[in-house]
Design an enzyme around this catalytic site. Structure first.
Site, PDB file in Angstrom:
ATOM      1  N   TYR A 117       0.820  -1.211   0.000  1.00 49.04           N
ATOM      2  CA  TYR A 117       0.000   0.000   0.000  1.00 49.04           C
ATOM      3  C   TYR A 117       0.858   1.268   0.000  1.00 49.04           C
ATOM      4  CZ  TYR A 117      -3.957  -3.046   1.223  1.00 49.04           C
ATOM      5  OH  TYR A 117      -4.921  -4.023   1.232  1.00 49.04           O
ATOM      6  N   LYS A 163       3.409 -15.391   2.379  1.00 46.33           N
ATOM      7  CA  LYS A 163       3.323 -16.157   1.129  1.00 46.33           C
ATOM      8  C   LYS A 163       4.754 -16.483   0.710  1.00 46.33           C
ATOM      9  CE  LYS A 163       0.824 -17.859  -2.255  1.00 46.33           C
ATOM     10  NZ  LYS A 163       0.023 -19.068  -2.044  1.00 46.33           N
ATOM     11  N   ASP A 192      -3.052 -18.313   1.917  1.00 44.54           N
ATOM     12  CA  ASP A 192      -4.234 -19.030   1.401  1.00 44.54           C
ATOM     13  C   ASP A 192      -4.727 -20.034   2.429  1.00 44.54           C
ATOM     14  OD1 ASP A 192      -1.728 -20.049   0.873  1.00 44.54           O
ATOM     15  OD2 ASP A 192      -2.233 -20.934  -1.053  1.00 44.54           O
ATOM     16  N   ASP A 237      -5.149  -6.682   6.113  1.00 45.48           N
ATOM     17  CA  ASP A 237      -6.360  -5.968   5.713  1.00 45.48           C
ATOM     18  C   ASP A 237      -7.472  -6.978   5.452  1.00 45.48           C
ATOM     19  OD1 ASP A 237      -8.089  -4.067   4.828  1.00 45.48           O
ATOM     20  OD2 ASP A 237      -6.981  -3.532   3.015  1.00 45.48           O
ATOM     21  N   ASP A 263     -10.621  -8.536   8.335  1.00 46.43           N
ATOM     22  CA  ASP A 263     -12.050  -8.459   8.006  1.00 46.43           C
ATOM     23  C   ASP A 263     -12.688  -9.839   8.066  1.00 46.43           C
ATOM     24  OD1 ASP A 263     -12.177  -5.771   7.714  1.00 46.43           O
ATOM     25  OD2 ASP A 263     -12.985  -5.800   5.670  1.00 46.43           O
TER      26      ASP A 263
END
Ligand code: NAD
Length: 356
Positions: free
Chosen positions: A142, A191, A223, A247, A251
């Protein structure tokens, strides 16, 4: 003791939920002999209306001079047509940057009494759930280099995921420190089978783990992490992860609890400074109706007591009061069942304050 808190009431239901959190903080102050001084400052839509800017300089300087920041929520349809960098929500990015808030903490708790609200099967969440997601907040894709370029396949766009060793080290320490106060387990999510930045992440987290021999560390690919959160969420105590993965996973974790009105959060800087706010937004659809659930903000105030002021007993008093509220069968509109009469926002604050 005396504490200075910069308070952003914000927009929509922001002022309504803040009022109740202040009520509960004052009850804690009365019981334990603390004085909380509230410095009300402007940010978001209200600040745009009054000053023309979503984050006035005065707000930043008062926030910096305070011990912590408590924030309701900002934004609303009135300001939705403004350009992106002038919108109320921009104030949040500005505060994070100005205050050096690099660690975002989001507990995802399923209270036993609200197990029905979770979309997961009862056997998966039996006995309640208590996970904290520690998300790196100021680095990664980001904030990395981004741009447009021409390629063989035509015009393209790119965003770069980059982490320095020091950025990983400081967020890992936040996670391990947190695990020491909880169940002493950290799951680092990355990852590393694909990304170079994740391999560096994994190496540094392993180094930090050596400083905390009592804490068990496991690594998971993102994943698999996304899958395990809904298959076997009890596996997790503290999750530490990068900005973008955090992020998404925070959620997902919060959805497991089934109720956005119950979710607190904290964003921490070096030292004990932090900004505390509910996960939800300004809910313009219910502003002014008395239907807003203030428990997320009240629990955020509890996190402030725990993480910035180091007032563990007082923080537990808030958590326990919320638990007692639910145990007595009290409900707000968003979590009411057919056989309960929901309490309004201010009735909820009164009740929780009385249970301190
Ligand atoms: P929202 O979280 O405000 O609302 C989503 C839904 O949840 C709505 O139906 C709302 O009524 C309900 N809800 C939210 N909080 C609740 C509470 N405490 N009690 C009961 N019900 C609650 O998200 P949104 O509708 O996408 O956004 C509304 C505005 O808030 C937008 O302007 C958005 O940009 C802003 N926003 C601000 C923040 C923040 O200040 N941190 C975060 C998210 C969204």
């Amino acid at each position: 003791m005396e504490y200075n808190i910069a308070v952003v009431r914000g927009d929509g239901i922001g002022p309504e939920v803040i009022r109740e959190a202040v009520k509960v903080l004052n009850a804690v102050g009365g019981k334990y002999g603390h004085t909380f001084h509230y410095n009300y400052v402007l940010a978001g839509g209200e600040a745009i209306d009054e000053t023309g800017r979503c984050l006035p300089d005065e707000t930043v300087s008062i926030a910096k001079a305070s011990d912590a920041v408590l924030l309701g929520a900002v934004g609303g349809p009135k300001w939705d047509t403004l350009p992106g960098d002038e919108r109320p929500e921009r104030a949040l990015l500005g505060l994070r940057k100005e205050l050096g808030l690099f660690a975002n903490l989001r507990p995802a708790m399923v209270f036993d009494e609200l197990a029905d609200a979770s979309p997961l099967k009862p056997e998966i969440i039996a006995g309640g759930l208590d996970i904290v997601v520690v998300r790196e907040l100021t680095g990664g894709i980001y904030f990395g280099e981004k741009g447009l370029k021409d390629t063989d396949m035509g015009p393209a766009a790119y965003d770069v995921e980059q982490y320095s060793e020091e950025e990983v080290r400081r967020i890992a320490r936040v996670a391990f420190d947190m695990a020491m106060k909880r169940n002493k387990r950290v799951t680092s999510i990355d990852k590393a089978n694909v990304l170079e930045s994740s391999r560096l992440w994994r190496r540094i987290v392993a180094e930090v783990a050596e400083e905390y021999p009592e804490v068990a560390l496991d690594n998971m690919y993102v994943d698999n992490g996304a899958m395990q959160l809904v298959r076997n969420p009890k596996h997790f105590d503290v999750i530490v992860t990068s900005n973008i993965f955090g992020d998404i996973l925070s959620d997902e974790a919060s959805q497991i609890t089934g109720s956005i009105g119950m979710l607190p959060s904290a964003s921490l800087a070096n030292g004990n400074f932090g900004m505390y706010e509910p996960v939800h937004g300004s809910a313009p659809d219910i502003a002014g109706t008395g239907k807003a659930n203030p428990l997320a903000t009240i629990l955020s105030a509890g996190m402030m007591l725990r993480y910035t002021f180091g007032l563990m007993e007082e923080a537990n008093a808030i958590d326990n009061a919320v638990r007692a509220f639910l145990k007595e069968g009290c409900r707000t509109f968003d979590i009411a069942t057919r056989d309960t009469v929901p309490l309004t926002t201010s009735e909820t604050g009164d009740k929780v304050a009385s249970l301190i």
